[in-house]
Design a protein around this motif. Structure first.
Motif, PDB file in Angstrom:
ATOM      1  N   ARG A 142       0.589  -1.250  -0.110  1.00 11.72           N
ATOM      2  CA  ARG A 142      -0.189  -0.256   0.007  1.00 11.72           C
ATOM      3  C   ARG A 142       0.913   1.340   0.077  1.00 11.72           C
ATOM      4  NH1 ARG A 142      -5.441   0.328   2.304  1.00 11.72           N
ATOM      5  NH2 ARG A 142      -4.996   2.560   2.095  1.00 11.72           N
ATOM      6  N   ILE A 143       1.864   1.335   0.808  1.00 12.50           N
ATOM      7  CA  ILE A 143       2.829   2.423   0.798  1.00 12.50           C
ATOM      8  C   ILE A 143       3.749   2.481  -0.261  1.00 12.50           C
ATOM      9  CG2 ILE A 143       4.698   3.499   2.329  1.00 12.50           C
ATOM     10  CD1 ILE A 143       3.246   1.886   4.851  1.00 12.50           C
ATOM     11  N   GLY A 144       4.556   1.444  -0.611  1.00 12.62           N
ATOM     12  CA  GLY A 144       5.404   1.599  -1.644  1.00 12.62           C
ATOM     13  C   GLY A 144       4.936   1.657  -3.254  1.00 12.62           C
ATOM     14  N   ASN A 165       0.778   7.769   0.564  1.00  8.79           N
ATOM     15  CA  ASN A 165       0.473   6.434   0.674  1.00  8.79           C
ATOM     16  C   ASN A 165      -0.017   6.099   1.992  1.00  8.79           C
ATOM     17  OD1 ASN A 165       0.227   6.365  -2.190  1.00  8.79           O
ATOM     18  ND2 ASN A 165       2.089   5.236  -2.403  1.00  8.79           N
ATOM     19  N   TYR A 166       0.906   6.248   2.931  1.00 13.70           N
ATOM     20  CA  TYR A 166       0.733   5.936   4.265  1.00 13.70           C
ATOM     21  C   TYR A 166      -0.570   6.634   5.003  1.00 13.70           C
ATOM     22  CZ  TYR A 166       1.094   6.250   9.264  1.00 13.70           C
ATOM     23  OH  TYR A 166       0.814   6.387  10.525  1.00 13.70           O
ATOM     24  N   ALA A 167      -0.663   7.909   4.618  1.00 20.34           N
ATOM     25  CA  ALA A 167      -1.717   8.610   5.257  1.00 20.34           C
ATOM     26  C   ALA A 167      -3.117   7.934   4.858  1.00 20.34           C
ATOM     27  CB  ALA A 167      -1.554   9.892   4.683  1.00 20.34           C
ATOM     28  N   ALA A 168      -3.156   7.465   3.578  1.00 21.17           N
ATOM     29  CA  ALA A 168      -4.602   6.856   2.982  1.00 21.17           C
ATOM     30  C   ALA A 168      -4.669   5.417   3.845  1.00 21.17           C
ATOM     31  CB  ALA A 168      -4.481   6.576   1.618  1.00 21.17           C
ATOM     32  N   LEU A 169      -3.717   4.660   4.014  1.00 18.02           N
ATOM     33  CA  LEU A 169      -3.633   3.462   4.805  1.00 18.02           C
ATOM     34  C   LEU A 169      -3.877   3.649   6.273  1.00 18.02           C
ATOM     35  CD1 LEU A 169      -3.172   0.374   5.097  1.00 18.02           C
ATOM     36  CD2 LEU A 169      -0.712   0.907   5.252  1.00 18.02           C
ATOM     37  N   GLU A 170      -3.385   4.793   6.850  1.00 18.25           N
ATOM     38  CA  GLU A 170      -3.635   5.190   8.253  1.00 18.25           C
ATOM     39  C   GLU A 170      -5.007   5.255   8.466  1.00 18.25           C
ATOM     40  OE1 GLU A 170      -2.025   8.056  11.870  1.00 18.25           O
ATOM     41  OE2 GLU A 170      -2.478   8.736   9.636  1.00 18.25           O
TER      42      GLU A 170
END
Length: 301
Positions: free
Chosen positions: A46-48, A173-178
Protein backbone atom coordinates in the motif's frame (compact mmCIF):
# COMPACT_ATOMS: atom_id res chain seq x y z
CA UNK A 1 37.67 29.72 -26.57
CA UNK A 2 34.52 31.49 -27.66
CA UNK A 3 31.16 29.68 -27.38
CA UNK A 4 28.13 31.46 -28.74
CA UNK A 5 24.85 31.66 -26.83
CA UNK A 6 23.14 28.99 -28.92
CA UNK A 7 25.82 26.42 -28.17
CA UNK A 8 25.68 27.33 -24.49
CA UNK A 9 21.92 26.71 -24.44
CA UNK A 10 22.34 23.36 -26.19
CA UNK A 11 25.02 22.38 -23.71
CA UNK A 12 22.90 23.31 -20.70
CA UNK A 13 19.85 21.52 -22.08
CA UNK A 14 21.87 18.36 -22.66
CA UNK A 15 23.20 18.44 -19.10
CA UNK A 16 19.67 18.84 -17.77
CA UNK A 17 18.40 15.90 -19.83
CA UNK A 18 21.28 13.72 -18.66
CA UNK A 19 20.55 14.63 -15.03
CA UNK A 20 16.84 13.91 -15.42
CA UNK A 21 17.53 10.60 -17.13
CA UNK A 22 19.85 9.47 -14.35
CA UNK A 23 17.43 10.68 -11.67
CA UNK A 24 14.52 8.93 -13.38
CA UNK A 25 16.51 5.71 -13.64
CA UNK A 26 17.34 5.76 -9.95
CA UNK A 27 13.76 6.59 -8.95
CA UNK A 28 12.35 3.90 -11.21
CA UNK A 29 14.56 1.16 -9.79
CA UNK A 30 12.38 -0.94 -7.52
CA UNK A 31 13.42 -1.77 -4.00
CA UNK A 32 13.13 -5.43 -3.08
CA UNK A 33 11.43 -5.69 0.29
CA UNK A 34 11.18 -9.03 2.11
CA UNK A 35 8.63 -9.41 4.91
CA UNK A 36 7.85 -12.05 7.54
CA UNK A 37 4.05 -11.99 7.49
CA UNK A 38 1.11 -10.96 5.36
CA UNK A 39 0.08 -7.80 7.26
CA UNK A 40 3.53 -6.33 6.62
CA UNK A 41 3.25 -7.41 2.97
CA UNK A 42 -0.04 -5.55 2.64
CA UNK A 43 1.21 -2.44 4.43
CA UNK A 44 4.38 -2.30 2.34
CA UNK A 45 2.50 -2.70 -0.94
CA UNK A 46 0.00 0.00 0.00
CA UNK A 47 2.80 2.41 0.89
CA UNK A 48 5.44 1.55 -1.72
CA UNK A 49 3.13 0.85 -4.63
CA UNK A 50 4.87 0.42 -7.97
CA UNK A 51 8.18 1.57 -6.53
CA UNK A 52 8.85 -1.61 -4.55
CA UNK A 53 8.74 -5.35 -5.06
CA UNK A 54 7.41 -7.02 -1.90
CA UNK A 55 8.42 -10.63 -1.29
CA UNK A 56 6.58 -12.83 1.21
CA UNK A 57 7.62 -16.41 0.46
CA UNK A 58 5.90 -18.34 3.28
CA UNK A 59 3.66 -21.15 1.91
CA UNK A 60 -0.07 -20.58 2.22
CA UNK A 61 -0.62 -23.57 4.50
CA UNK A 62 1.75 -22.59 7.34
CA UNK A 63 1.75 -20.15 10.22
CA UNK A 64 4.50 -17.68 9.26
CA UNK A 65 5.31 -17.13 12.93
CA UNK A 66 6.67 -20.69 13.18
CA UNK A 67 7.72 -21.33 9.59
CA UNK A 68 11.37 -22.14 8.83
CA UNK A 69 12.48 -21.03 5.34
CA UNK A 70 14.88 -23.16 3.31
CA UNK A 71 18.41 -22.08 2.36
CA UNK A 72 17.53 -20.46 -1.02
CA UNK A 73 14.74 -18.47 0.64
CA UNK A 74 17.06 -17.26 3.38
CA UNK A 75 19.50 -16.20 0.68
CA UNK A 76 16.72 -14.16 -0.95
CA UNK A 77 16.10 -12.37 2.33
CA UNK A 78 19.82 -11.65 2.61
CA UNK A 79 19.88 -10.07 -0.85
CA UNK A 80 16.83 -7.84 -0.28
CA UNK A 81 17.11 -4.07 0.07
CA UNK A 82 14.93 -4.14 3.20
CA UNK A 83 13.80 -6.89 5.57
CA UNK A 84 10.63 -5.96 7.45
CA UNK A 85 10.21 -7.72 10.81
CA UNK A 86 7.13 -7.81 12.98
CA UNK A 87 9.03 -7.82 16.26
CA UNK A 88 7.73 -9.25 19.57
CA UNK A 89 9.59 -12.51 18.86
CA UNK A 90 7.57 -13.13 15.70
CA UNK A 91 9.22 -15.39 13.07
CA UNK A 92 11.46 -17.52 15.27
CA UNK A 93 13.77 -18.36 12.37
CA UNK A 94 15.19 -14.82 12.34
CA UNK A 95 17.37 -15.66 15.35
CA UNK A 96 18.65 -18.88 13.77
CA UNK A 97 20.17 -17.39 10.62
CA UNK A 98 22.47 -14.54 9.65
CA UNK A 99 20.76 -11.54 8.11
CA UNK A 100 22.29 -8.10 7.40
CA UNK A 101 21.35 -5.98 10.41
CA UNK A 102 21.45 -2.74 8.45
CA UNK A 103 18.65 -4.04 6.23
CA UNK A 104 16.38 -5.18 9.06
CA UNK A 105 13.52 -3.01 10.31
CA UNK A 106 11.58 -4.00 13.44
CA UNK A 107 8.24 -2.38 12.66
CA UNK A 108 6.97 -2.62 16.25
CA UNK A 109 10.13 -1.28 17.93
CA UNK A 110 8.38 2.04 18.55
CA UNK A 111 5.99 0.45 21.03
CA UNK A 112 8.05 -2.45 22.37
CA UNK A 113 7.43 -1.19 25.89
CA UNK A 114 3.77 -2.11 25.30
CA UNK A 115 4.36 -5.73 24.30
CA UNK A 116 2.07 -8.14 26.13
CA UNK A 117 3.39 -11.00 28.22
CA UNK A 118 1.01 -13.90 28.63
CA UNK A 119 0.63 -15.83 31.87
CA UNK A 120 0.15 -19.10 29.96
CA UNK A 121 2.34 -21.04 27.52
CA UNK A 122 0.58 -23.43 25.12
CA UNK A 123 2.33 -26.21 23.23
CA UNK A 124 0.68 -27.88 20.25
CA UNK A 125 1.16 -28.79 16.61
CA UNK A 126 -0.68 -28.24 13.38
CA UNK A 127 -0.03 -30.06 10.15
CA UNK A 128 3.48 -30.26 8.77
CA UNK A 129 4.81 -27.50 11.03
CA UNK A 130 5.38 -29.88 13.93
CA UNK A 131 5.06 -29.05 17.60
CA UNK A 132 5.58 -25.49 18.77
CA UNK A 133 4.78 -23.33 21.77
CA UNK A 134 2.86 -20.08 22.00
CA UNK A 135 5.34 -18.37 24.26
CA UNK A 136 4.85 -15.78 26.94
CA UNK A 137 5.28 -12.79 24.60
CA UNK A 138 2.24 -12.11 22.42
CA UNK A 139 3.20 -11.18 18.85
CA UNK A 140 0.06 -10.51 16.80
CA UNK A 141 0.58 -6.78 17.31
CA UNK A 142 -1.36 -5.72 14.19
CA UNK A 143 -4.59 -6.99 15.79
CA UNK A 144 -4.65 -3.65 17.57
CA UNK A 145 -5.36 -1.37 14.65
CA UNK A 146 -3.55 1.59 16.18
CA UNK A 147 -0.43 -0.59 16.48
CA UNK A 148 -0.96 -1.68 12.87
CA UNK A 149 -0.88 1.99 11.88
CA UNK A 150 2.35 2.49 13.82
CA UNK A 151 3.92 -0.51 12.06
CA UNK A 152 2.84 0.94 8.73
CA UNK A 153 4.43 4.26 9.66
CA UNK A 154 7.72 2.49 10.44
CA UNK A 155 7.59 0.98 6.95
CA UNK A 156 6.96 4.36 5.31
CA UNK A 157 9.91 5.83 7.19
CA UNK A 158 12.20 2.95 6.24
CA UNK A 159 11.27 3.28 2.57
CA UNK A 160 11.86 7.03 2.71
CA UNK A 161 15.34 6.49 4.12
CA UNK A 162 16.11 4.23 1.17
CA UNK A 163 14.51 6.47 -1.45
CA UNK A 164 14.34 10.05 -0.11
CA UNK A 165 13.25 11.34 -3.52
CA UNK A 166 10.04 9.30 -3.17
CA UNK A 167 9.28 10.22 0.43
CA UNK A 168 6.30 12.41 -0.49
CA UNK A 169 4.69 9.49 -2.31
CA UNK A 170 5.33 7.16 0.62
CA UNK A 171 3.89 9.69 3.08
CA UNK A 172 0.76 10.18 0.97
CA UNK A 173 0.19 6.44 0.61
CA UNK A 174 0.79 5.88 4.30
CA UNK A 175 -1.72 8.58 5.19
CA UNK A 176 -4.40 6.79 3.14
CA UNK A 177 -3.59 3.46 4.80
CA UNK A 178 -3.62 5.04 8.26
CA UNK A 179 -7.11 6.42 7.58
CA UNK A 180 -8.35 2.94 6.71
CA UNK A 181 -6.78 1.34 9.79
CA UNK A 182 -8.00 3.99 12.20
CA UNK A 183 -11.49 3.78 10.72
CA UNK A 184 -11.48 0.11 11.72
CA UNK A 185 -10.19 1.12 15.14
CA UNK A 186 -13.05 3.56 15.68
CA UNK A 187 -15.66 1.08 14.44
CA UNK A 188 -14.54 -1.66 16.81
CA UNK A 189 -14.54 0.77 19.75
CA UNK A 190 -18.09 1.82 18.86
CA UNK A 191 -19.30 -1.79 18.61
CA UNK A 192 -17.69 -2.90 21.87
CA UNK A 193 -18.92 0.17 23.78
CA UNK A 194 -22.43 -1.31 23.79
CA UNK A 195 -21.43 -4.02 26.31
CA UNK A 196 -17.95 -3.76 27.81
CA UNK A 197 -18.44 -6.53 30.38
CA UNK A 198 -19.48 -9.31 28.02
CA UNK A 199 -17.22 -12.38 28.51
CA UNK A 200 -15.88 -14.04 25.35
CA UNK A 201 -14.02 -17.23 24.48
CA UNK A 202 -11.30 -17.29 21.82
CA UNK A 203 -10.09 -20.45 20.14
CA UNK A 204 -6.42 -19.45 20.01
CA UNK A 205 -4.12 -17.22 22.09
CA UNK A 206 -3.67 -14.63 19.34
CA UNK A 207 -6.15 -11.95 20.43
CA UNK A 208 -4.19 -10.34 23.29
CA UNK A 209 -3.55 -6.98 21.60
CA UNK A 210 -7.04 -6.89 20.15
CA UNK A 211 -8.58 -7.56 23.56
CA UNK A 212 -6.48 -4.97 25.37
CA UNK A 213 -7.05 -2.22 22.80
CA UNK A 214 -10.83 -2.67 22.71
CA UNK A 215 -11.46 -3.68 26.32
CA UNK A 216 -12.60 -7.25 25.66
CA UNK A 217 -12.82 -9.82 28.45
CA UNK A 218 -11.49 -13.05 26.94
CA UNK A 219 -10.40 -16.54 27.93
CA UNK A 220 -8.42 -18.63 25.48
CA UNK A 221 -8.34 -22.30 24.64
CA UNK A 222 -6.09 -23.81 22.00
CA UNK A 223 -8.35 -25.31 19.37
CA UNK A 224 -7.85 -25.63 15.62
CA UNK A 225 -10.84 -24.69 13.45
CA UNK A 226 -10.22 -27.60 11.07
CA UNK A 227 -10.50 -30.17 13.88
CA UNK A 228 -13.83 -31.46 15.21
CA UNK A 229 -14.32 -30.82 18.90
CA UNK A 230 -14.00 -33.89 21.12
CA UNK A 231 -15.51 -34.69 24.50
CA UNK A 232 -12.24 -33.57 26.08
CA UNK A 233 -12.52 -30.20 24.39
CA UNK A 234 -16.05 -29.80 25.72
CA UNK A 235 -15.00 -30.76 29.25
CA UNK A 236 -12.24 -28.18 29.09
CA UNK A 237 -14.68 -25.51 27.91
CA UNK A 238 -17.32 -26.34 30.52
CA UNK A 239 -14.74 -25.94 33.28
CA UNK A 240 -13.91 -22.45 32.00
CA UNK A 241 -17.55 -21.45 31.52
CA UNK A 242 -18.31 -22.03 35.21
CA UNK A 243 -16.32 -18.90 36.05
CA UNK A 244 -16.39 -17.20 32.63
CA UNK A 245 -19.96 -17.56 31.25
CA UNK A 246 -19.25 -16.67 27.62
CA UNK A 247 -21.92 -16.98 24.96
CA UNK A 248 -19.58 -16.59 21.97
CA UNK A 249 -16.48 -18.39 20.69
CA UNK A 250 -14.20 -16.38 18.40
CA UNK A 251 -12.36 -18.58 15.90
CA UNK A 252 -9.33 -17.63 13.81
CA UNK A 253 -10.70 -19.63 10.87
CA UNK A 254 -13.98 -21.21 9.81
CA UNK A 255 -14.75 -24.02 12.28
CA UNK A 256 -16.16 -27.41 11.41
CA UNK A 257 -19.94 -27.59 11.27
CA UNK A 258 -19.92 -30.33 13.91
CA UNK A 259 -17.97 -28.09 16.28
CA UNK A 260 -20.36 -25.19 15.77
CA UNK A 261 -23.29 -27.46 16.57
CA UNK A 262 -21.68 -28.87 19.72
CA UNK A 263 -21.04 -25.36 20.98
CA UNK A 264 -24.52 -24.16 20.11
CA UNK A 265 -25.97 -27.06 22.07
CA UNK A 266 -24.51 -25.58 25.26
CA UNK A 267 -25.49 -22.01 24.39
CA UNK A 268 -22.27 -20.83 22.78
CA UNK A 269 -22.39 -19.29 19.29
CA UNK A 270 -19.42 -19.02 16.91
CA UNK A 271 -17.89 -16.27 14.79
CA UNK A 272 -14.69 -15.91 12.77
CA UNK A 273 -12.16 -13.14 13.37
CA UNK A 274 -9.24 -14.03 11.11
CA UNK A 275 -5.87 -12.60 12.29
CA UNK A 276 -4.74 -12.78 8.66
CA UNK A 277 -1.12 -13.63 9.43
CA UNK A 278 -0.79 -15.36 6.06
CA UNK A 279 -2.06 -14.48 2.59
CA UNK A 280 -5.87 -14.94 2.42
CA UNK A 281 -7.47 -17.11 -0.25
CA UNK A 282 -9.62 -14.16 -1.26
CA UNK A 283 -9.50 -10.44 -0.63
CA UNK A 284 -6.74 -8.59 1.18
CA UNK A 285 -5.89 -7.47 4.70
CA UNK A 286 -8.35 -4.58 4.72
CA UNK A 287 -11.28 -6.56 3.31
CA UNK A 288 -10.63 -9.43 5.75
CA UNK A 289 -10.51 -7.04 8.71
CA UNK A 290 -13.67 -5.28 7.61
CA UNK A 291 -15.40 -8.66 7.42
CA UNK A 292 -14.01 -9.53 10.87
CA UNK A 293 -15.51 -6.36 12.30
CA UNK A 294 -18.85 -7.13 10.66
CA UNK A 295 -18.73 -10.64 12.14
CA UNK A 296 -18.15 -9.15 15.58
CA UNK A 297 -21.19 -6.87 15.49
CA UNK A 298 -23.90 -9.40 16.57
CA UNK A 299 -21.95 -10.22 19.74
CA UNK A 300 -22.66 -6.80 21.21
CA UNK A 301 -26.20 -6.22 19.96
Amino acid sequence: MYINDSLKKVFVINIVFIFLAVHSSIAAEQLTVCVVNYPLHYFAERIGGEHINVVFPAPADVDPAYWMPDTPTIAAYQQADLILLNGAHYAKWINKVTLPRFKMVNTSAGFKDQYIESTEIFTHSHGSEGEHAHESLAFTTWMSFNFAAKQAKAIAEALSRKRPELSDIYKKNYAALERDLMALDRTVKEIVSKDRVRPLMVSHPVYDYFARRYGLIIKSVHWEPDEILTNEHMKELNRILKEHPAKWMIWEGKPKKESVERLRAIGVDSLVFNPCGNTPDQGDFLSIMRQNVENLTPVFE
